[in-house]
Scaffold this active site. Structure first.
Site, PDB file in Angstrom:
ATOM      1  N   SER A  94       0.828  -1.196   0.000  1.00 47.93           N
ATOM      2  CA  SER A  94       0.000   0.000   0.000  1.00 47.93           C
ATOM      3  C   SER A  94       0.870   1.257   0.000  1.00 47.93           C
ATOM      4  CB  SER A  94      -0.964  -0.043   1.183  1.00 47.93           C
ATOM      5  OG  SER A  94      -1.954   0.947   1.088  1.00 47.93           O
ATOM      6  N   GLU A 148      -6.088  -5.488  -7.861  1.00 54.67           N
ATOM      7  CA  GLU A 148      -5.123  -4.428  -8.103  1.00 54.67           C
ATOM      8  C   GLU A 148      -4.071  -4.794  -9.152  1.00 54.67           C
ATOM      9  OE1 GLU A 148      -3.548  -3.314  -4.269  1.00 54.67           O
ATOM     10  OE2 GLU A 148      -5.422  -2.334  -3.672  1.00 54.67           O
ATOM     11  N   HIS A 202      -7.724  -5.228  -1.517  1.00 56.72           N
ATOM     12  CA  HIS A 202      -6.491  -4.506  -1.189  1.00 56.72           C
ATOM     13  C   HIS A 202      -5.605  -5.370  -0.289  1.00 56.72           C
ATOM     14  CE1 HIS A 202      -3.891  -1.117  -0.829  1.00 56.72           C
ATOM     15  NE2 HIS A 202      -4.119  -0.918   0.447  1.00 56.72           N
TER      16      HIS A 202
END
Length: 697
Positions: free
Chosen positions: A523, A606, A634
């Site tokens: 992240s 992602e 995520h």
């Protein structure tokens, strides 16, 4: 501050079976053993870390003598979780009683940028709600893909479903009669899904409903909550009255948080905002309307959560203080007194506190100790363990963490923990792996839990776990802060400066080989890693959860997030200088600079964002490998995936830094692939004079 839209969401914050049989061995696998025999410590394994029992926030019974909490344990062999609700008697100190078992893992779903119920892949523990009469605990339980309200008797005699909603129940609480519950859900989600199915027959209109990196189909936006109340008998529900809705909203303030209401109606809260989300001063407004402010320095800046003591005249609070806010401190303040009393100050992470009798109950975890429940005496400040979910983990050999402090080039304080490998002796120098971007509590796998710190140490690596410093800008307001942080990569340069300073101080300790430094990132940490790889040559091996770049932020996140990015100061695709801006921190735009072998382990939602960087590295013959994990958001929550991510990360760094080949590789052909990448890199280094590429041992 360049963040993925999912990371920004993180900052914001069917048919149903009516009974759940207990599977054979399920309680035994989940419940901690009542007695743990002393034995010689064994080396830590990836399975040890994945299968740790995780404990959710505890809630206190109306009488103040019992707590309810959830335990869950990942089972990688079956790719499932064992989940149960427990009740623990605080006075008897007997083993906790199981009151319900089963159900599927509930993951966090958030609203942001107009999107509704976006799953982010992080476990969301079920928090038990006690009925006012103390006989029942209501909790969220997911069965057959839908989250419902269940209730269990506090004595463990029975549990049952309360609702049969077609859509997830998101909020709920008891009404004063202890017979009914009011809850919130979004029935319009059914209409949205029906509309998407109809639209599919003629082709979806590409508009603000899309997040291409998440799904090729429209996502729900701006769905309103609707409120219902259960009837005492059966599973019938009706529309909630305005009074019942108000009661549900009011109940949120009675729980631990940055605001709390006493039984008498006195309200405690932290005022102000500022650049720091924890800034502000403790205030109390009495039910009479009088406001009292705590003027002591320890009542301001860093206050994280509040709760009331049973006497109704004392507020407890948790505060971060010390260098870079690394210390957790627990205070009690008798309303109107000049000075609060500090009950505890520790470098451990302390959270989820509540008061009972003459003590404060909190969750606590240290660098080498997983989360447990502790009691802090309000008179003597004495600490005792109330419940340890993982007593057998004491037999796992863990390496101590050495706390380090430093400042970056802007003067911002930061801290981290250095873990040296097992058997380290004076004079030895080890390869270093950097893990980001929090270093509070148990050092498991860093933010995102993908990089197993103790497992790296067991394999001969030193590990530096970095806690990210504050954002670059002190501008007021979220939008203003983002814009200031994004100008000229200001916040990312600040984070990178802290990263470099932390590595420098670790090297200065004498146990690190400065020619063998690796880096990892998830992240926000992934963005720091990407910036570091193209602006420094010190990192020789890397592993990341994803890559970003211009098209990720300007197209692949979809129209709505892209517009938000533009408002926050990021350049658009057609802006003058956009290419030059993104090149500052983009692997895709600087592939020729990157010689470090790069492992990408990315979630399905992602995987589009890293493709440009991956393709550019491949085009230049740089060593890169990418794995895509299906049905992940995520964060990666599936136990089998978590185990694979742990093991592959260790094997990747082992191969490149130490030449070690595990006899049980994650993939049967991985070492053939990695050897080919290594030969390719060595050949390229001879042609291009690449700087210090890893060589075969």
């Amino acid at each position: 501050m360049i963040l993925s839209w999912a990371a920004r969401l993180m900052a914001m914050s069917a048919a149903v079976a009516l009974s759940t049989p207990v599977m054979a061995g399920e309680r035994g696998e989940l419940s901690p053993p009542s007695h743990v025999a002393e034995r010689e410590k064994a080396p830590v394994t990836a399975r040890d870390l994945v299968r740790l029992r995780d404990i959710g926030p505890a809630t206190l019974s109306p009488e103040g003598d019992k707590i309810a909490f959830q335990l869950r344990r990942a089972e990688p062999d079956t790719n499932t979780y064992c989940i149960a609700m427990y009740v623990l008697d605080l006075h008897r100190r007997t083993p906790p009683k199981v009151i319900d078992t089963g159900g599927e893992l509930i993951t966090f779903q958030g609203d942001g940028l107009g999107f509704s119920r976006r799953p982010l892949g992080f476990p969301q523990p079920s928090v038990g709600k006690w009925s006012p009469d103390g006989r029942w605990i209501a909790f969220a339980k997911r069965v057959n893909g839908v989250t419902q309200i269940w209730k269990a008797r506090a004595d463990g005699q029975s549990s049952e479903a309360v609702t049969t909603s077609a859509t997830d129940i998101e909020e709920f609480d008891w009404l004063p009669d202890s017979r009914r519950l009011t809850f919130a859900t979004r029935p319009s989600l059914i209409d949205f899904r029906d509309g998407v199915r109809d639209e599919a027959l003629r082709g979806y209109l590409y508009d603000e409903r899309f997040i291409p990196m998440v799904s090729p189909t429209p996502q729900p936006r701006n769905l309103e909550h609707e409120y219902f109340t259960t009837e005492p008998k059966g599973l019938a529900t009706r529309k909630a009255t305005s009074g019942e809705i108000e009661s549900l909203h009011r109940s949120d303030e009675h729980t631990s948080g940055r605001a709390s209401v006493s039984a008498a109606g006195d309200r405690a809260w932290v005022d102000g905002a500022g650049a720091n989300a924890a800034a502000g001063r403790l205030q109390v407004q009495l039910a009479s309307g009088t406001t009292i402010s705590c003027r002591a320095p320890t009542c301001a800046d860093g206050v994280r959560s509040l709760w009331w003591f049973p006497d109704g005249k004392t507020v407890g609070y948790l505060r971060r203080e010390g260098k870079a806010g690394s210390r957790s401190s627990v205070y009690r303040w008798r309303v109107g007194a000049s000075t609060p009393v500090r009950l505890l100050a520790t470098e451990d992470l302390v959270t989820d506190c509540l008061a009972f009798a003459d003590a404060v109950l909190c969750a606590s975890e240290g660098a080498t100790r997983p989360r447990r429940l502790i009691a802090i005496s309000t008179s003597a400040g004495k600490i005792s363990t109330v419940f340890d979910p993982n007593p057998e983990f004491a037999a796992v050999d863990l390496q101590p963490a050495h706390r380090l402090y430093w400042r970056n080039d802007l003067g911002y304080e930061a801290f981290g923990d250095l873990v040296l490998p097992a058997g380290h002796r004076a004079g030895q120098k080890h390869p270093l792996i950097v893990v980001q971007y929090t270093s509070r509590g148990f050092l498991r796998g860093g933010t995102g839990d993908e990089y197993p710190i103790q497992l790296f140490a067991a394999h001969g690596f030193a590990v530096l776990v970095i806690n990210r410093p504050q954002n670059y800008s002190g501008a007021q307001g979220r939008g203003a802060r983002y814009r200031a942080n994004n100008i000229d990569w200001a916040d990312r340069r600040s984070a990178n400066s802290s990263l470099e300073a932390g590595v420098d101080i670790a090297i200065a300790g004498g146990a690190i080989d400065p020619t063998r430094i690796g880096i990892t990132g998830f992240s926000d940490g992934a963005a720091t890693l990407e910036y570091a790889l193209v602006n420094s040559t010190r990192y020789k091996v890397a592993s990341v959860s994803a890559l970003g770049g211009q098209y990720c932020f300007s197209a692949l996140q979809g129209p709505a997030p892209t517009q938000a990015n533009l408002k926050e100061g990021l350049p658009g695709l057609t802006d003058r200088g956009a290419d030059a801006y993104w090149r500052r921190g983009s692997v895709a735009g600087n592939a020729w600079k990157v010689s470090a072998p790069l492992l990408i382990q990315v979630s399905q939602e992602e995987y589009l964002c890293p493709l440009a960087g991956y393709a550019a590295l491949k085009e230049l013959g740089r060593p890169v490998e990418m794995h895509v994990f299906p049905d992940e958001q995520h964060g990666k929550w599936q136990p089998a995936h978590r185990l694979a991510v742990y093991r592959r990360n260790v094997q990747w760094f082992d191969f490149w830094f130490s030449g070690v080949r595990d006899t049980n590789p994650v993939d049967p052909g991985q070492y053939d692939r990695w050897s080919a990448l290594q030969a390719q890199l060595i050949a390229a280094s001879r042609q291009e004079d690449l700087d210090d590429v890893p060589q075969p041992p």
